[in-house]
Design a protein around this motif. Structure first.
Motif: not given
Lengths: 350, 372, 82
Positions: A54, A109, A143, A145
């Motif tokens: 993480d 990201s 990350d 999305k």
């Protein structure tokens, strides 16, 4: 069931990804893992990312740490001379370098729009990997999305960078003194011009290439010169905005000369056609350095030996005439204030 | 860039400036009619290096500045109409109407497209057969033929989803209006170079003949303008008063007859409202009666808002545009009226007189190498 | 009202021409002109050629200006040596 079958089959490769980005790839489930493991981990290739934790746990340093973050939303996301991927790496790396830091780590990201062709995503991630390698940084965390179709413009990337500043280095606009030289590392406005026509949906054919580049070699070549006061890269808002910001921060006047500045012929061309000012168009691979007058020549000489700054030039000086404002000496010999743009530049006919 | 760089030569600029300083022996108030000239003058900082006796009066030649609020409101009303695309030049999207601008409407979801060419607007209509494309067309003589041509093309293509909201204005009538003002203080004119490529230099002959002011039609590079100023001063010195053409590489006496024919084919003269100046007879062009199918004003008459009173503030734009007053004499200047929130026409465009003054109000630059 | 740029005509196809404006190319409408040839320079405004630039006139006026200016330089140089 599925998991068993997967485990037994050959490792997944990029070719196994769906043709276009799907919502499920951002859900944190199997498809997300598949995307990370087939695309990001192999391409960014470093032990921190491979651990798939993480967080990335980084080694300590005795030097001061520089931290910078930037969101990239360029339209179109693949443009002549580059794409949002190398831009996102170079942009943050350059921001670290402008403080004199040696860039070391990045995080990335991604916000992907459902329906983004996987081929383009792969191309962009590959460009990021190449850019990171060239910049000497590792992309250690990330990350992903996915948003519904229509909720984003292809993809957005946010990168955060960590770098280390050598002891004693104190670059800042507060160091600027009257009499200092203003150096720019090459032509200005190239990146802004390369995306202009696309941005306004105007149908022009041009060969203008974005100048997106990593400034590491330039900064490293001159970093040891004690006469360097500060550096800044003229991205958003262009050269005019950068010299205005430096003037404001130093309480002095950065005066640049119209006759000393290099603007590529076709960049000027598109500016003439659309009625825009190239001094306010972004560069993505150039820097402005303010340097003590006695070291300006040496700084210039060294810069010109580096590919990314081979066209470096002194474009002006620092004065205390109009404190807090930048100015432009026009070629008819007048001096006018270079203000911040109050509004975004739009094509005009009048 | 060929035909541009030759006119930006610093050495030639210095020479012309010297000549101007030598010739200038009395105050001269020179109106540059065209906004393009204003832009070049402001951008090059020309006023600083000219003799103090020469003062530019920025004229009404900027379509952004002179388009009445009521017309902007009409465009906004059409932008709010369902399945409607407003196509217009980048200049117009920020101009405030009485309560909004096209850019604000776009942010709220209206389809507002910036076009480079009038024919791009026609193409939008071809590509979007289910939408009405309203071309919000503004311009002076330079742009009118191109805008008019879009209607000819739309008619040839049999388009029924293309129309024009027209705000076309003409230079000679507004110059007459400026010169007829009893408070006018203008000694000479810098004539609009690109307007003249269409209409020719003959269109301005009434100025020396009836009003005894010299006119020099000028190109747009700083050296063009300097040379034109030199020519104006020379006329004064030699006691001449006539129309001369500095921009001779593009301007002829009779202009472009084909373009003039297009204008006649598509438009007819009407009384026109000028923001900050008022109505002037026969100073505008609207689509001819037989082309009303393409006239958005008639086609969507039910959508047109009732006109509101113009310029509700204590703005003195009209007097500024006519060169009678200066921005600092306006009570709203820099307080109620700024480039970010313009009230009056002169603050709307970046080359409006007030906007240009505003940018420099906080700074006075020393010129001529003066040091303390 | 007046942003127009000089452009070189590269190629003509019916009522349009491909022009080069300092490296930026675009197809523009040439219907407002009687006759245009490749190699001509035209003034382009909102995608239309408004006028052919008179190259000879341009050169002559520039030379005229340069001549005055050279003369002036010489004149200025002469007395400064005394």
């Amino acid at each position: 069931m599925n998991r068993q079958r997967l485990a037994r089959s050959r490792p997944l490769a990029i070719e196994d990804l769906p043709d276009v980005v799907q919502i499920a790839q951002g859900s944190g489930g199997k498809l997300t893992h598949q995307l990370i493991e087939t695309l990001f981990v192999p391409l960014f290739d470093n032990p921190y990312l491979k651990a798939l934790g993480d967080q990335a746990i980084l080694d300590p340093s005795t030097e001061r740490m520089a931290l910078s973050t930037d969101a990239f939303v360029v339209k179109p996301y693949i443009f002549p001379g580059g794409n949002i991927g190398d831009l996102a790496v170079n942009g943050t790396v350059n921001d670290l370098l402008m403080g004199g830091a040696t860039p070391a780590y990045l995080t990335a990201s991604f916000i992907l729009e459902e329906g983004l062709p996987t081929k383009e995503l792969v191309f962009i991630v590959e460009s990021m990997a190449i850019a990171a390698k060239k910049a000497g940084v590792q992309i250690v965390a990330g990350d992903t999305k996915v948003v519904e179709r229509g909720a984003a413009d292809g993809l957005y990337i946010t990168t955060t960078g960590v770098g280390f500043v050598p002891k004693g280095l104190q670059w800042s606009p507060a160091q600027i003194r009257a009499g200092d030289a203003v150096i720019v590392s090459g032509t200005v406005g190239d990146h802004g011009a390369s995306v202009l026509a696309h941005r306004f949906g105007i149908d022009f054919e041009s060969q203008i290439q974005s100048d997106t580049a990593c400034l590491r070699d330039v900064v490293m070549a001159v970093r040891d010169l004690p006469g360097i006061r500060c550096m800044r890269d003229p991205t958003r808002g262009g050269l005019a905005t950068t010299v205005q910001e430096l003037s404001q921060a130093s309480g002095l006047n950065l005066r640049i000369r119209e006759t000393s500045m290099a603007i590529q012929e076709d960049v000027r061309g598109i500016c003439e056609v659309l009625g825009l000012d190239a001094l306010y168009l972004a560069s993505e691979g150039k820097l402005v350095a303010v340097v003590a007058p006695e070291e300006a020549d040496e700084c210039l000489r060294i810069m010109r030996t580096v590919q990314e700054s081979k066209d470096a030039a002194v474009i002006g000086e620092v004065t205390d005439d109009i404190p807090g404002f930048a100015s432009l000496e026009t070629y008819i010999g007048a001096v006018r204030v270079l203000d911040l743009l109050s509004l975004e530049q739009l094509p005009r006919i009048c | 860039m060929k035909f541009v760089d030759e006119y930006r030569d610093p050495a030639a600029a210095r020479y012309l400036l010297e000549q101007i300083h030598k010739l200038c022996d009395a105050p001269q108030r020179i109106m540059e009619i065209c906004g393009g000239h204003t832009h070049s003058i402001v951008r090059s900082g020309m006023e600083q290096v000219l003799p103090e006796a020469i003062k530019f009066v920025h004229g009404p030649g900027c379509p952004v500045c002179v388009t009445p609020i009521a017309k902007i409101d009409q465009a906004i009303a059409l932008a709010r109409r369902p399945r409607t695309i407003i196509a217009t030049y980048g200049d117009m999207v920020r101009v405030p109407g009485s309560s909004s601008s096209l850019l604000q409407e776009k942010a709220k979801g209206a389809h507002v497209k910036i076009v480079y060419s009038s024919l791009d607007a026609v193409r939008l209509a071809v590509e979007n057969p289910d939408s009405e494309v309203v071309f919000f067309a503004v311009g002076f003589e330079t742009t009118i033929p191109a805008n008019g041509f879009s209607v000819i093309r739309a008619k040839q293509l049999g388009l029924t989803n293309f129309s024009m909201l027209s705000n076309h204005v003409l230079v000679p009538p507004v110059i007459r209006a400026v010169l007829d003002d009893p408070g006018v203080r203008i000694d000479a004119f810098l004539g609009p170079g690109h307007v003249s490529t269409i209409v020719g230099s003959q269109d301005y002959e009434f100025i020396p003949r009836e009003y005894h002011r010299p006119v020099v039609i000028s190109g747009f590079e700083p050296n063009d303008i300097l040379e034109s100023l030199f020519m104006i001063l020379k006329q004064r010195r030699e006691g001449r008063c006539e129309v001369e053409v500095q921009y001779s590489r593009a301007v002829t006496k009779y202009g472009n007859p084909r373009a003039q024919d297009v204008v006649k084919e598509v438009f007819s003269p009407v009384e026109q409202e000028w923001r900050g100046i008022g109505a002037i007879a026969e100073s505008g062009l609207s689509l001819r009666k037989e082309l009303r199918a393409f006239d958005a004003y008639y086609k969507f008459h039910d959508w047109m808002p009732l006109p509101r009173p113009e310029e509700p503030c204590e703005c003195i734009c009209g007097e500024i545009t006519r060169g009678v007053k200066e921005p600092r004499e306006c009570a709203s200047f820099g307080t109620g009226c700024t480039p970010e929130r313009p009230l009056g026409a002169c603050m709307v465009s970046s080359e409006g007189t007030c906007a240009a003054y505003y940018r420099y109000q906080h700074v006075t630059i020393q010129t001529g190498g003066a040091r303390d | 009202m007046c942003l127009a740029v000089p452009a070189e005509v590269l190629d003509i196809d019916g009522s349009t021409a491909l022009v080069d404006m300092a490296g930026v190319k675009r197809r523009i409408c040439i219907d407002l002109l009687d006759e245009v040839h490749p190699g001509d320079y035209v003034l382009v405004h909102v995608g239309f050629a408004l006028q052919i630039i008179d190259a000879q006139e341009a050169q002559e006026t520039l030379e005229l200006l340069r001549a005055c200016f050279q003369e002036d330089l010489h004149a200025a140089a002469a007395p400064s040596t005394e």
